[in-house]
Design a protein around this motif. Structure first.
Motif, mmCIF file in Angstrom:
data_model
loop_
_atom_site.group_PDB
_atom_site.id
_atom_site.type_symbol
_atom_site.label_atom_id
_atom_site.label_comp_id
_atom_site.label_asym_id
_atom_site.label_seq_id
_atom_site.Cartn_x
_atom_site.Cartn_y
_atom_site.Cartn_z
ATOM 1 N N TYR A 147 7.253 4.393 -7.985
ATOM 2 C CA TYR A 147 8.559 3.864 -7.573
ATOM 3 C C TYR A 147 9.691 4.593 -8.289
ATOM 4 O O TYR A 147 9.500 5.175 -9.362
ATOM 5 N N ARG A 148 10.869 4.514 -7.671
ATOM 6 C CA ARG A 148 12.111 4.955 -8.303
ATOM 7 C C ARG A 148 13.035 3.746 -8.439
ATOM 8 O O ARG A 148 13.918 3.511 -7.606
ATOM 9 N N MET B 58 14.523 17.216 7.442
ATOM 10 C CA MET B 58 13.924 17.050 8.774
ATOM 11 C C MET B 58 12.558 16.383 8.693
ATOM 12 O O MET B 58 12.151 15.682 9.610
ATOM 13 N N ILE B 59 11.830 16.627 7.595
ATOM 14 C CA ILE B 59 10.514 16.019 7.421
ATOM 15 C C ILE B 59 10.652 14.757 6.572
ATOM 16 O O ILE B 59 11.252 14.796 5.494
ATOM 17 N N THR B 60 10.119 13.655 7.068
ATOM 18 C CA THR B 60 10.003 12.440 6.260
ATOM 19 C C THR B 60 8.587 12.417 5.703
ATOM 20 O O THR B 60 7.616 12.422 6.458
ATOM 21 N N SER B 61 8.480 12.427 4.385
ATOM 22 C CA SER B 61 7.173 12.577 3.741
ATOM 23 C C SER B 61 6.559 11.206 3.466
ATOM 24 O O SER B 61 6.808 10.601 2.429
ATOM 25 N N LEU B 62 5.777 10.720 4.434
ATOM 26 C CA LEU B 62 5.122 9.425 4.289
ATOM 27 C C LEU B 62 3.693 9.599 3.768
ATOM 28 O O LEU B 62 3.142 10.693 3.792
ATOM 29 N N PRO C 241 6.515 -4.805 -5.261
ATOM 30 C CA PRO C 241 5.082 -5.116 -5.191
ATOM 31 C C PRO C 241 4.227 -3.993 -5.782
ATOM 32 O O PRO C 241 4.583 -2.822 -5.705
ATOM 33 N N GLU C 242 3.090 -4.384 -6.340
ATOM 34 C CA GLU C 242 2.148 -3.417 -6.901
ATOM 35 C C GLU C 242 1.525 -2.600 -5.766
ATOM 36 O O GLU C 242 1.067 -3.149 -4.765
ATOM 37 N N VAL C 243 1.518 -1.276 -5.902
ATOM 38 C CA VAL C 243 0.926 -0.400 -4.884
ATOM 39 C C VAL C 243 -0.568 -0.258 -5.180
ATOM 40 O O VAL C 243 -0.950 0.297 -6.208
ATOM 41 N N ILE C 244 -1.404 -0.782 -4.270
ATOM 42 C CA ILE C 244 -2.855 -0.726 -4.495
ATOM 43 C C ILE C 244 -3.475 0.348 -3.605
ATOM 44 O O ILE C 244 -2.847 0.834 -2.663
ATOM 45 N N GLY C 245 -4.700 0.728 -3.903
ATOM 46 C CA GLY C 245 -5.362 1.822 -3.205
ATOM 47 C C GLY C 245 -5.754 1.475 -1.780
ATOM 48 O O GLY C 245 -5.846 0.297 -1.408
ATOM 49 N N PRO C 246 -6.032 2.498 -0.946
ATOM 50 C CA PRO C 246 -6.325 2.286 0.479
ATOM 51 C C PRO C 246 -7.508 1.358 0.747
ATOM 52 O O PRO C 246 -7.512 0.634 1.737
ATOM 53 N N SER C 247 -8.528 1.383 -0.127
ATOM 54 C CA SER C 247 -9.709 0.547 0.114
ATOM 55 C C SER C 247 -9.745 -0.679 -0.789
ATOM 56 O O SER C 247 -10.729 -1.410 -0.818
ATOM 57 N N ASP C 248 -8.646 -0.913 -1.537
ATOM 58 C CA ASP C 248 -8.584 -2.081 -2.422
ATOM 59 C C ASP C 248 -8.309 -3.349 -1.626
ATOM 60 O O ASP C 248 -7.656 -3.307 -0.575
ATOM 61 N N ALA C 249 -8.763 -4.466 -2.152
ATOM 62 C CA ALA C 249 -8.422 -5.768 -1.567
ATOM 63 C C ALA C 249 -7.174 -6.305 -2.252
ATOM 64 O O ALA C 249 -7.016 -6.161 -3.470
ATOM 65 N N ALA C 250 -6.283 -6.901 -1.460
ATOM 66 C CA ALA C 250 -5.101 -7.544 -2.043
ATOM 67 C C ALA C 250 -5.498 -8.852 -2.707
ATOM 68 O O ALA C 250 -4.828 -9.333 -3.617
ATOM 69 N N GLY C 251 -6.616 -9.441 -2.247
ATOM 70 C CA GLY C 251 -7.080 -10.700 -2.821
ATOM 71 C C GLY C 251 -7.969 -11.436 -1.842
ATOM 72 O O GLY C 251 -8.370 -10.904 -0.797
ATOM 73 N N THR C 252 -8.275 -12.674 -2.179
ATOM 74 C CA THR C 252 -9.131 -13.530 -1.350
ATOM 75 C C THR C 252 -8.392 -14.838 -1.100
ATOM 76 O O THR C 252 -7.773 -15.398 -2.010
ATOM 77 N N THR C 253 -8.435 -15.317 0.127
ATOM 78 C CA THR C 253 -7.746 -16.566 0.469
ATOM 79 C C THR C 253 -8.473 -17.743 -0.187
ATOM 80 O O THR C 253 -9.631 -17.619 -0.598
ATOM 81 N N PRO C 254 -7.797 -18.891 -0.262
ATOM 82 C CA PRO C 254 -8.465 -20.085 -0.812
ATOM 83 C C PRO C 254 -9.774 -20.412 -0.079
ATOM 84 O O PRO C 254 -10.678 -21.009 -0.654
ATOM 85 N N ASP D 112 0.851 -1.201 0.000
ATOM 86 C CA ASP D 112 0.000 0.000 0.000
ATOM 87 C C ASP D 112 0.877 1.238 0.000
ATOM 88 O O ASP D 112 2.097 1.149 0.174
ATOM 89 N N ARG D 113 0.260 2.401 -0.179
ATOM 90 C CA ARG D 113 1.005 3.661 -0.232
ATOM 91 C C ARG D 113 1.783 3.895 1.057
ATOM 92 O O ARG D 113 2.921 4.366 1.040
ATOM 93 N N GLY D 114 1.139 3.591 2.202
ATOM 94 C CA GLY D 114 1.791 3.845 3.481
ATOM 95 C C GLY D 114 3.089 3.078 3.624
ATOM 96 O O GLY D 114 4.132 3.645 3.935
ATOM 97 N N GLY D 115 3.025 1.774 3.381
ATOM 98 C CA GLY D 115 4.233 0.956 3.473
ATOM 99 C C GLY D 115 5.273 1.361 2.451
ATOM 100 O O GLY D 115 6.459 1.491 2.760
ATOM 101 N N ALA D 116 4.840 1.587 1.217
ATOM 102 C CA ALA D 116 5.774 1.942 0.140
ATOM 103 C C ALA D 116 6.504 3.247 0.436
ATOM 104 O O ALA D 116 7.684 3.404 0.114
#
Length: 479
Positions: free
Chosen positions: A186-187, A265-269, A202-215, A169-173
């Motif tokens: 990405y750079r 001084m600012i980390t832009s997350l 990894p593909e950066v998906i949107g905040p409300s997107d699902a990464a997938g569904t388990t088996p 997700d954007r936050g982790g990336a």
């Protein structure tokens, strides 16, 4: 009524909360420590899965429709082309990589070049810096590294049965050092600069997107880093800042735009909602209190707080610049702390105790001012950490910060934030929630402190601190 789960895989343990999708009420919870001693720099990611399985025991996840994953930030999991781990995950602050950080800063042309490229200057803990360390120290492992994941990416991938598609997700990336919150991209050139070759990201998906569904048909949301999940669990929005009191300190706020800061001084997350989360870090917070308690022969911080409350605002003119480990905000890496204003009447234990609390909070006030100076609105401040409960902190913080201070009750906010993300993704998949608007869960139960009539006194104390800082380190905050 549906139920969702949020799991937080921190450096030490896994915590799982099961929540009502509509209100966020915590229905059940599980906990298990990681099966590793201490906080090693190298961790087999299987340890995270083992504690996850233990925390989820006893039918904890029965009836759950979706899971969100929060995990420690900066834990880099290098995989080979077949998806096997090349070496244990590189976790935590990882001081081994300090030389690599300086190396990378120089390689791109300085701090400003990095701030412009990805919104942050490489630090020892960041994945991009760990890649440089890997390339320099373990070249055979670096050569085999084909895929780069962080802890929450890896856990999501495992829960989904290790599919071909890998997501983040954007936050982790935004914490990697090779993804820009400003451009949303990405750079890869920075991965190559650090690792020596390209790698699959990894593909950066949107905040409300699902990464997938388990088996088994369980929906898994995007996941995010612990900082972003905790902010989401607290329910902070524009106008809110969070001040975290650990050994070191941090100040972060929700902002609609990315903040590029050439001083570094600012980390832009990025946050977990589509907004931005600029962070300013200080190296000295509770460590200044602990040092003062030891100096005064006190057994704990509660005793230091009791002693400080016997003094008065301004500590009879004593000012402590708490730069005991050097400082990052302002950027004074090689300096030491300063005690100023010594007079016969101020040389009492209670005044030193008060000066320690005021110095810590004024140092965090400096960090807040870095954000305010860039147009970040701060109407209320959430104060986190065990020290936030101390009477001396609560007495001084609102007037020194010049804003309403909220002290939330202790709770597993990162796990709650992960569950809220799961509820959002579930609602969007069912067509009951807007992908741009998260579920309006009840905010954190909290104590609210107002500056009130003490505001003028607090601002005078703050000015006393700033004057000493300017005399001792003139121009420290000039870029």
């Amino acid at each position: 009524m549906g139920i969702v789960a949020g799991l937080d895989s921190s450096p030490d343990f896994t915590r799982i909360v099961v929540c009502d999708t509509d209100t966020g009420a915590v229905l059940r919870q599980g906990y298990a420590p990681h099966p590793v001693e201490g906080r090693p720099s190298d961790v087999d990611p299987q340890a995270w899965l083992l504690s996850l399985g233990e925390a989820a025991g006893g039918g904890l996840l029965e009836g759950v429709q979706a899971i969100g994953v929060s995990a420690q930030q900066n834990a880099l999991v290098p995989l080979d082309a077949q998806g096997a781990t090349v070496r244990p995950a590189m976790a935590g602050g990882d001081k081994r990589a300090q030389v690599a950080a300086a190396d990378l800063v120089d390689a791109l042309g300085g701090r400003e070049a990095w701030a412009q490229a990805v919104g942050c200057v490489p630090q020892a803990g960041q994945p991009v810096t760990k890649l440089r360390w890997l390339a320099r120290t373990e070249p055979e492992h670096a050569a085999r590294t084909a895929v780069l994941l962080q802890a929450h990416d890896w856990l999501v991938w495992q829960l989904l049965g290790r599919p071909v598609r890998r997501t983040t997700d954007r936050g982790g990336a935004s914490g990697t050092g090779y993804w820009s919150a400003a451009t949303g991209g990405y750079r890869p050139d920075l991965v190559e600069l650090a690792l020596g070759h390209q790698a699959i990201l990894p593909e950066v998906i949107g905040p409300s997107d699902a990464a997938g569904t388990t088996p088994e048909g369980l929906l898994i949301s995007a996941g995010t880093g612990e900082t972003m999940a905790a902010a989401f669990g607290l329910g902070i929005g524009v106008g809110d800042a969070v001040v975290s009191l650990g050994a070191s300190g941090s100040v972060m706020a929700v902002h609609p735009e990315p903040l590029l800061d050439n001083t570094g001084m600012i980390t832009s997350l990025a946050d977990a909602t589509g907004m931005h989360l600029p962070v300013v870090t200080t190296l000295n917070a509770v460590r200044a209190l602990r040092g003062t308690a030891e100096l005064l022969g006190l057994p704990d911080l509660e005793s230091l707080s009791d002693l400080a409350m016997k003094s008065t605002p301004g500590a009879h003119g004593l000012v402590l610049l708490p730069y005991l480990e050097g400082e990052r905000t302002p950027n004074l890496p090689h300096t030491a702390g300063t005690l100023a204003g010594l007079r016969r009447e101020s040389m009492k234990p209670e005044h030193l105790a008060r000066a320690a609390f005021e110095g810590m909070l004024c140092g965090l006030g400096d960090a807040l001012d870095v954000l305010r100076g860039r147009g970040v609105e701060v109407r209320r401040i959430f104060l986190l950490g065990a020290a936030a409960e101390l009477p001396a902190v609560q007495a001084a913080a609102p007037s020194l910060f010049g804003a309403q201070v909220v002290v939330p009750q202790p709770a597993d906010y990162a796990a709650i934030g992960a569950a809220r993300q799961a509820a959002w993704a579930l609602g969007v998949s069912q067509g009951t929630l807007d992908p741009r608007t998260p579920p309006p869960w009840q905010g954190a139960a909290a104590q609210v402190l107002e500056p009130g009539e003490e505001l003028a006194v607090g601002q005078a104390v703050r000015q006393q601190y700033v004057s000493v800082r300017e005399q001792t380190h003139p121009g420290a905050f000039r870029s």
